[in-house]
Design a protein around this motif. Sequence first.
Motif, mmCIF file in Angstrom:
data_model
loop_
_atom_site.group_PDB
_atom_site.id
_atom_site.type_symbol
_atom_site.label_atom_id
_atom_site.label_comp_id
_atom_site.label_asym_id
_atom_site.label_seq_id
_atom_site.Cartn_x
_atom_site.Cartn_y
_atom_site.Cartn_z
ATOM 1 N N ALA A 1 33.462 -38.268 43.966
ATOM 2 C CA ALA A 1 34.310 -38.008 45.342
ATOM 3 C C ALA A 1 34.389 -39.099 46.087
ATOM 4 C CB ALA A 1 34.460 -36.477 45.847
ATOM 5 N N ALA A 2 34.103 -40.288 45.914
ATOM 6 C CA ALA A 2 33.723 -41.554 46.732
ATOM 7 C C ALA A 2 34.681 -41.278 47.866
ATOM 8 C CB ALA A 2 33.775 -42.620 45.779
ATOM 9 N N ARG A 3 34.304 -42.131 49.067
ATOM 10 C CA ARG A 3 35.609 -41.986 49.856
ATOM 11 C C ARG A 3 36.314 -43.048 50.554
ATOM 12 N NH1 ARG A 3 30.587 -40.334 54.515
ATOM 13 N NH2 ARG A 3 29.474 -40.848 52.995
ATOM 14 N N ILE A 4 37.282 -43.073 50.800
ATOM 15 C CA ILE A 4 37.893 -44.529 50.771
ATOM 16 C C ILE A 4 38.338 -44.239 52.291
ATOM 17 C CG2 ILE A 4 40.116 -46.084 51.111
ATOM 18 C CD1 ILE A 4 38.495 -45.890 48.481
ATOM 19 N N LEU A 5 37.710 -45.004 53.870
ATOM 20 C CA LEU A 5 37.760 -44.253 54.807
ATOM 21 C C LEU A 5 38.930 -45.643 55.977
ATOM 22 C CD1 LEU A 5 34.589 -44.751 55.980
ATOM 23 C CD2 LEU A 5 35.420 -42.604 54.878
ATOM 24 N N LEU B 1 37.656 -42.077 59.138
ATOM 25 C CA LEU B 1 38.214 -41.330 58.863
ATOM 26 C C LEU B 1 38.445 -41.483 57.301
ATOM 27 C CD1 LEU B 1 40.176 -39.752 61.797
ATOM 28 C CD2 LEU B 1 37.863 -39.395 61.171
ATOM 29 N N ILE B 2 38.516 -40.325 56.328
ATOM 30 C CA ILE B 2 38.429 -39.961 55.407
ATOM 31 C C ILE B 2 40.498 -40.093 54.704
ATOM 32 C CG2 ILE B 2 38.133 -38.923 52.541
ATOM 33 C CD1 ILE B 2 35.339 -37.960 54.456
ATOM 34 N N GLU B 3 40.896 -41.305 54.588
ATOM 35 C CA GLU B 3 41.990 -41.314 53.594
ATOM 36 C C GLU B 3 42.381 -41.120 52.350
ATOM 37 O OE1 GLU B 3 42.897 -45.351 53.758
ATOM 38 O OE2 GLU B 3 44.691 -45.318 55.711
ATOM 39 N N GLU B 4 41.068 -40.634 51.305
ATOM 40 C CA GLU B 4 41.336 -40.099 50.562
ATOM 41 C C GLU B 4 39.938 -40.293 49.641
ATOM 42 O OE1 GLU B 4 43.772 -42.175 46.377
ATOM 43 O OE2 GLU B 4 43.765 -43.181 47.799
ATOM 44 N N LEU B 5 39.725 -39.887 48.250
ATOM 45 C CA LEU B 5 38.324 -39.749 48.032
ATOM 46 C C LEU B 5 39.025 -39.925 46.285
ATOM 47 C CD1 LEU B 5 37.348 -36.174 48.855
ATOM 48 C CD2 LEU B 5 36.142 -38.022 49.597
ATOM 49 N N LEU B 6 38.070 -40.662 46.178
ATOM 50 C CA LEU B 6 38.756 -41.108 44.830
ATOM 51 C C LEU B 6 37.361 -40.675 43.427
ATOM 52 C CD1 LEU B 6 39.318 -44.930 44.675
ATOM 53 C CD2 LEU B 6 40.668 -42.914 44.448
ATOM 54 N N ASN B 7 37.581 -40.361 43.012
ATOM 55 C CA ASN B 7 36.593 -40.034 41.503
ATOM 56 C C ASN B 7 37.038 -41.115 40.366
ATOM 57 O OD1 ASN B 7 35.626 -39.310 38.821
ATOM 58 N ND2 ASN B 7 36.782 -37.564 38.673
ATOM 59 N N ASN B 8 35.359 -41.850 40.934
ATOM 60 C CA ASN B 8 34.963 -43.303 40.491
ATOM 61 C C ASN B 8 35.516 -43.859 38.709
ATOM 62 O OD1 ASN B 8 35.433 -44.773 42.921
ATOM 63 N ND2 ASN B 8 33.450 -44.463 42.999
ATOM 64 N N TYR B 9 34.471 -42.813 37.971
ATOM 65 C CA TYR B 9 35.187 -42.331 36.423
ATOM 66 C C TYR B 9 35.948 -42.962 35.999
ATOM 67 C CZ TYR B 9 30.048 -40.403 37.593
ATOM 68 O OH TYR B 9 29.369 -39.495 38.158
ATOM 69 N N GLU C 1 28.996 -46.191 45.730
ATOM 70 C CA GLU C 1 29.765 -45.361 45.410
ATOM 71 C C GLU C 1 31.077 -45.365 46.375
ATOM 72 O OE1 GLU C 1 28.911 -42.058 48.398
ATOM 73 O OE2 GLU C 1 27.997 -43.671 47.065
ATOM 74 N N MET C 2 31.083 -45.850 47.915
ATOM 75 C CA MET C 2 32.195 -46.059 48.911
ATOM 76 C C MET C 2 32.509 -47.487 48.650
ATOM 77 S SD MET C 2 31.251 -43.802 52.182
ATOM 78 C CE MET C 2 32.165 -44.573 52.976
ATOM 79 N N ALA C 3 31.750 -48.010 48.994
ATOM 80 C CA ALA C 3 31.526 -49.951 48.116
ATOM 81 C C ALA C 3 32.611 -50.013 47.037
ATOM 82 C CB ALA C 3 30.606 -50.937 48.486
ATOM 83 N N ARG D 1 34.427 -31.608 50.758
ATOM 84 C CA ARG D 1 35.338 -32.865 51.457
ATOM 85 C C ARG D 1 36.690 -32.811 51.188
ATOM 86 N NH1 ARG D 1 30.506 -36.729 52.861
ATOM 87 N NH2 ARG D 1 30.909 -37.179 55.098
ATOM 88 N N LYS D 2 36.001 -32.327 49.142
ATOM 89 C CA LYS D 2 37.590 -32.286 48.094
ATOM 90 C C LYS D 2 38.065 -31.365 49.043
ATOM 91 C CE LYS D 2 34.874 -33.720 44.184
ATOM 92 N NZ LYS D 2 34.506 -32.921 43.021
ATOM 93 N N LEU D 3 37.653 -29.903 49.151
ATOM 94 C CA LEU D 3 38.306 -28.929 49.191
ATOM 95 C C LEU D 3 39.028 -29.419 50.579
ATOM 96 C CD1 LEU D 3 35.322 -26.675 49.077
ATOM 97 C CD2 LEU D 3 37.673 -26.624 47.699
ATOM 98 N N CYS D 4 38.186 -29.921 51.612
ATOM 99 C CA CYS D 4 40.007 -30.354 52.800
ATOM 100 C C CYS D 4 40.245 -30.994 52.782
ATOM 101 C CB CYS D 4 38.469 -30.827 53.737
ATOM 102 S SG CYS D 4 39.368 -31.483 55.606
ATOM 103 N N VAL D 5 39.751 -32.443 51.994
ATOM 104 C CA VAL D 5 41.247 -32.946 51.364
ATOM 105 C C VAL D 5 42.882 -32.853 50.417
ATOM 106 C CG1 VAL D 5 41.596 -34.756 50.163
ATOM 107 C CG2 VAL D 5 39.700 -35.234 50.936
ATOM 108 N N GLY D 6 41.888 -31.625 49.933
ATOM 109 C CA GLY D 6 42.792 -30.758 49.037
ATOM 110 C C GLY D 6 43.789 -29.762 49.759
ATOM 111 N N MET D 7 43.396 -29.554 50.725
ATOM 112 C CA MET D 7 44.116 -28.636 51.978
ATOM 113 C C MET D 7 45.136 -29.059 53.037
ATOM 114 S SD MET D 7 41.177 -25.623 53.091
ATOM 115 C CE MET D 7 42.218 -25.113 53.972
ATOM 116 N N ARG D 8 45.048 -30.484 53.008
ATOM 117 C CA ARG D 8 46.426 -31.285 53.524
ATOM 118 C C ARG D 8 47.755 -30.914 53.116
ATOM 119 N NH1 ARG D 8 43.099 -36.997 53.747
ATOM 120 N NH2 ARG D 8 43.867 -37.193 51.601
#
Length: 789
Positions: free
Chosen positions: A50-54, A59-67, A275-277, A749-756
């Motif tokens: 759940a790498a953060r894209i700011l 602020l976190i725009e998106e979370l990426l599963n880098n895998y 992981e964010m980079a 953060r995953k839970l919060c993003v999922g609730m948007r």
Amino acid sequence: MDRAVCIHGHFYQPPRENPWLGEVEVQRSASPYHDWNERVTAECYAPNTAARILDGEGLIEELLNNYARISFTAAPTLLSWLERHRPEVYGAILDGDRESRERYGGHGSAIACCYNHTIMPISTRRDKRTQVAWGVRDFVSRFGRMPEGMWLPETAVDTESLEALAAAGIRFTILAPHQAAGVRAIGEEGWTDVSGGGVETRMPYLCRLPSGRSIAVFFYDGTIARDVAFGDLLSDGQRFAGRLLGAFSRERDRPELVHIATDAETYGHHRKFGEMALARCLEAIEAHRGVSLTVYGEYLDAHPPTHEALVRLETSWSCAHGIERWRGECGCHTGREPGWSQAWRRPLREAIEMVRDALAPRLDEALAALVRDPADACDDAVELLLGRWSDESVTAFFSRHAPGGIDAGGRRRVLALLELERQAMLMQTSCGWFFDDITEPGSVQVVRHAKRAMDLARQALDLDLEATLIEILRRAPVNDPRYATGAEVYDALVRPAAVDLSRIAAGAALYALFGLEHPAAASGMYAVDGDWLYRLNAKERRILGTVRVRSRATGEEGLFDTAVCFSGIDRVVIGVREDGGGEALQAAWENPDPAGAIPRTFSRVYTARDLSEEERWRIAREIAPGIREAVCAVYRDSAATIEALDDLGIPAPGAAARLLAHVRVERLLTMIEEGCPDLERSLALAEEMRREVIEADLASLGAAASRRITLALRAAAARPDDPAPLDEVSRIFGCAKIFPLPLTLEESRKLCVGMRGHYTVVRERRDGGAGRWTEAFRRAAACLGVWVK
């Protein structure tokens, strides 16, 4: 896909489990975590799910599963640990591979790895076959598909290893650019020498093998990979992407693949926020017109090799001298202790190879008398491990390899021989030679596996190799001034880790006294069943009963009378003896001096000094709440006096000040675990103690706050119209930021993003309840750094 980028991450941790128990024991150097697997997971493997894209405001725009976007090594020794200890991270990695198959035309992002990271050119042909077979089987069991590629540990390569990959159906492997010797267009005669690292890395090559088979080889871009691993390229994800995109040639006359390979622990463990980079880099490349993200299997399908390559044999990516780092004093080291000698490496290699070469023929001979095909049985033995030696997996194994039937004694002998084979594989793990001294954990670990293999050989083959191994280790000099030779390291750090069934029974009784499961049972290697006839858990802790211990891995079993008398971490007496019918237990229970009776009644006695580091750590954690309560009780008795001294301006004694600080930490910990219901009171207490809190307190408070935030977010997701859990998140953050506390927030953060999405729906409603909920969500999202409209 004429221009494509592939980023490969080699995710790997060595086997760290105690070879006799199957669980990783506490490693103090990994503090504040229990062990290095836990630490690297927290710093790297979990954040990459759940790498953060700011955005521009942080602020976190998106979370990426880098895998799901990179290519990565699926190392069995790491994944097996994650599966049992961090199943949510393990599941996210598998999800990433499934998602990648949709993204990359059916080609997954995961590739296989030789089973336990041995240096393949140093291995025997027999062991190479097993390493590849186990690596493939492990991969298929986890990812549900055959691997297209396989990582050679340390990219160490020779012809036999490539033959083993090709024979197993592996399509490609990845090597460093300096491992290419010559190239030519397919169909041409002459070779171009590229042994100085001048190979064109932007294309795959065909490597023809003596058997008539072939395998594709990708030589990664070494310059960019080096800047990722050791430079500052991960300080800016956009810059990272620009570097990769800028590596294409200006001529567009043929397809090109720009690709790199590094240790994946770079992304978060070696480089904080790496992981964010990586996530930002992947997003930027996906958005770039004319360039595609890909994985090796997809690119190979679209662009088969037009050139072939010769490989420089017995070379690797991490030793400038070929593969000497794993067998001699070549001068390669980590740099932490530049003056240290690596003269210990050769004797260690000789000791391990002595054990290997003595065991292999005797093992094959013994198996041949019991199973249909010893080689096939050894290849299939990994299924026993994957099934955690369950009765079902053992029965299925023998139905395949001894279809004519085999008696119980024969089954136990086969299981012991196969466990010997596994330990003989693990003792060759590359980390044993990579670091700077034979006292380091990786080196100690391989010798522990060697001892376990020798113990099994003594039982199953009547073969005793220990004296010979110790004699070889006497020639291994040690840099650590506490020891003179590797033989002393063996006595101090290897022998104490060994346990037998009676020692496991003793530990099981101690753990049962505190309601804990023994690590040997938790690992699946043993069935441990206690029948506790006498038990006292009040002020004087005592437990007596019988314990049946059965090794699932070898079939060995025993029944023991056990007794524990515990009156403090430094006052422990444990007795063990073979089952005597209950009279000894009753006599010990009725004796007015139970601690004194145990040595007179039981044949084996253990005291506090015999406890392992893990046993001390686990028991200390269990009794810590009682200590905290005792300290608080002392404070309650002294509070009036301490307050009077404070009112009179008389400095309290140092002990009283420390007592007050401790009690305040305990109060705040309780408030956090309750969700900070009275925020003003929590903030006032936090402000009072801000200057008094030590690092250990911060770690425990941060862990408690992280857990409570996650629980609150789960409650908010389960009760989508109730603002109370969201308010709790904001309250805990208000308290945490005063210090600030170290928080672990990936799942929250995953839970919060999922609730948007739900937030968007509720925001359109006009009732008062919707307004309260959306405002609570915005506050909680702001605390977590998550962007909302």
